[in-house]
Design a protein around this motif. Structure first.
Motif, short mmCIF file in Angstrom:
data_model
loop_
_atom_site.label_atom_id
_atom_site.label_comp_id
_atom_site.label_asym_id
_atom_site.label_seq_id
_atom_site.Cartn_x
_atom_site.Cartn_y
_atom_site.Cartn_z
N ASN A 1 29.69 -12.25 5.46
CA ASN A 1 28.98 -10.98 5.67
C ASN A 1 28.17 -10.61 4.43
O ASN A 1 28.63 -10.78 3.29
CB ASN A 1 29.95 -9.86 6.02
CG ASN A 1 31.04 -9.67 4.99
OD1 ASN A 1 32.02 -10.39 4.98
ND2 ASN A 1 30.86 -8.69 4.10
N LYS B 1 28.03 -4.84 4.79
CA LYS B 1 28.26 -5.04 6.22
C LYS B 1 29.68 -5.59 6.43
O LYS B 1 30.07 -6.58 5.83
CB LYS B 1 27.24 -6.00 6.81
CG LYS B 1 25.82 -5.44 6.81
CD LYS B 1 24.87 -6.34 7.56
CE LYS B 1 23.47 -5.75 7.61
NZ LYS B 1 22.52 -6.60 8.38
N LYS B 2 30.42 -4.91 7.30
CA LYS B 2 31.81 -5.31 7.55
C LYS B 2 31.93 -6.36 8.66
O LYS B 2 32.91 -7.10 8.71
CB LYS B 2 32.65 -4.08 7.89
CG LYS B 2 32.76 -3.07 6.74
CD LYS B 2 33.63 -1.91 7.13
CE LYS B 2 33.75 -0.92 5.98
NZ LYS B 2 34.61 0.24 6.34
N THR B 3 30.96 -6.39 9.55
CA THR B 3 31.01 -7.34 10.66
C THR B 3 30.65 -8.73 10.17
O THR B 3 29.59 -8.94 9.58
CB THR B 3 30.06 -6.92 11.78
OG1 THR B 3 30.39 -5.61 12.22
CG2 THR B 3 30.16 -7.89 12.95
N GLY B 4 31.54 -9.68 10.41
CA GLY B 4 31.30 -11.04 9.95
C GLY B 4 30.31 -11.79 10.82
O GLY B 4 30.19 -11.53 12.02
N ILE B 5 29.59 -12.72 10.21
CA ILE B 5 28.64 -13.58 10.91
C ILE B 5 29.26 -14.97 11.03
O ILE B 5 29.61 -15.60 10.02
CB ILE B 5 27.30 -13.66 10.15
CG1 ILE B 5 26.69 -12.27 10.01
CG2 ILE B 5 26.33 -14.61 10.87
CD1 ILE B 5 25.49 -12.23 9.08
#
Length: 273
Positions: free
Chosen positions: A76, A80-84
């Motif tokens: 990430n 941003k906390k949402t992982g890619i």
């Protein structure tokens, strides 16, 4: 993988003394040592096939080639906390070393500033090694983050193998944790009923009726890293195994009590950092 045998069920001779051979084409890199054959996509470095003991491919042949055996990571950007999620595919292939006793090959993917925010800021080098007389292969990765490159968070990185569901039905994590497993089809409606979160499924009408009423959840097969040394799957026809063996814990984070995923319905086997 399982121990070498004198001959495969199909009658093909196995030569445990044969030297290691590497064949490179536009699409594939094939490494063989007389016991098994490893097929890798070129230049992606995806494990598209493993041929052993008379079975043309231990990987799930119903999956696309880039969804059989691969390295991946979750990262990430700052804030941003949402992982890619990213399946790591190389862009350049080279042979690091090759003689009759050993072959080591490399699949690299380099980062440049034009990729900022789109790809993890790392140079990644995936390596695969095959030794003479061995019925398995080694894989390791080199991750390089250069000075001045953007910061980022790395949630995890893994190696995943997805095996043939028509052959691998028995899973083992330890002497006291092994069993016949549900089929992946059992997790889908109407055979399976989703529960509180996606990983948990009630087996309503499984293919194996002995499993009816059980809950399948990949997290129930997590294991503390201090004990997570070997796990995998067995086939009874022909009698072979596919094992993920951890040589050391130096790549792991979180300490010996951290629980990580191992193997689960797929049949899938993982090495997680």
């Amino acid at each position: 993988m399982g121990p070498p045998r004198a001959a495969s069920p199909a009658g093909a001779a196995v030569d445990a003394t044969a030297g290691v051979r590497v064949t490179v084409s536009d699409r594939y890199v094939e490494i063989k040592n007389g016991i098994f054959e490893l097929m890798l996509s070129n230049p992606d470095g995806i494990v598209t096939g493993v041929r052993y003991n008379g079975v043309d491919n231990l990987m799930e042949i119903l999956n696309k080639e880039d969804n059989r055996g691969y390295w991946d990571l979750v990262w990430n950007p700052p804030g941003k906390k949402t992982g890619i999620f990213d399946v790591i595919k190389g862009t350049e292939f080279r042979i690091i070393y090759h003689d009759e006793n050993q072959a080591e090959v490399s699949f690299t993917r380099n980062w440049d500033p034009s990729l900022e925010g789109k790809a993890v800021p790392l140079n990644i080098d995936k390596r695969f090694i095959v030794l003479r007389g061995s019925s398995g292969f080694y894989t390791y990765g080199i991750y390089e983050h250069k000075e001045g490159w953007p910061d980022f968070g790395l949630g995890e990185t893994r190696v995943a193998f997805k095996l043939r569901k028509d052959k691998f039905h028995y899973m083992a994590l330890a002497d006291d944790r092994q069993r016949i497993m549900p089929m992946p089809d059992d997790r889908l409606p109407p055979r399976g009923q989703p529960l509180a979160y996606p990983e948990a499924v009630l087996l309503v009408d499984p293919i194996n009726p002995d499993l009816r009423g059980e809950v399948d959840d990949k997290y129930q097969y997590s294991y503390e890293d201090q004990y997570n040394n070997v796990h995998g799957w067995m086939s009874f026809d022909p009698p072979i195994g596919f094992w993920q063996i951890t040589p050391s814990d130096e790549f792991r984070t979180g300490g010996p009590l951290k629980q990580n995923l191992t193997s689960h319905v797929g049949p899938t086997t993982l090495a997680v950092s």
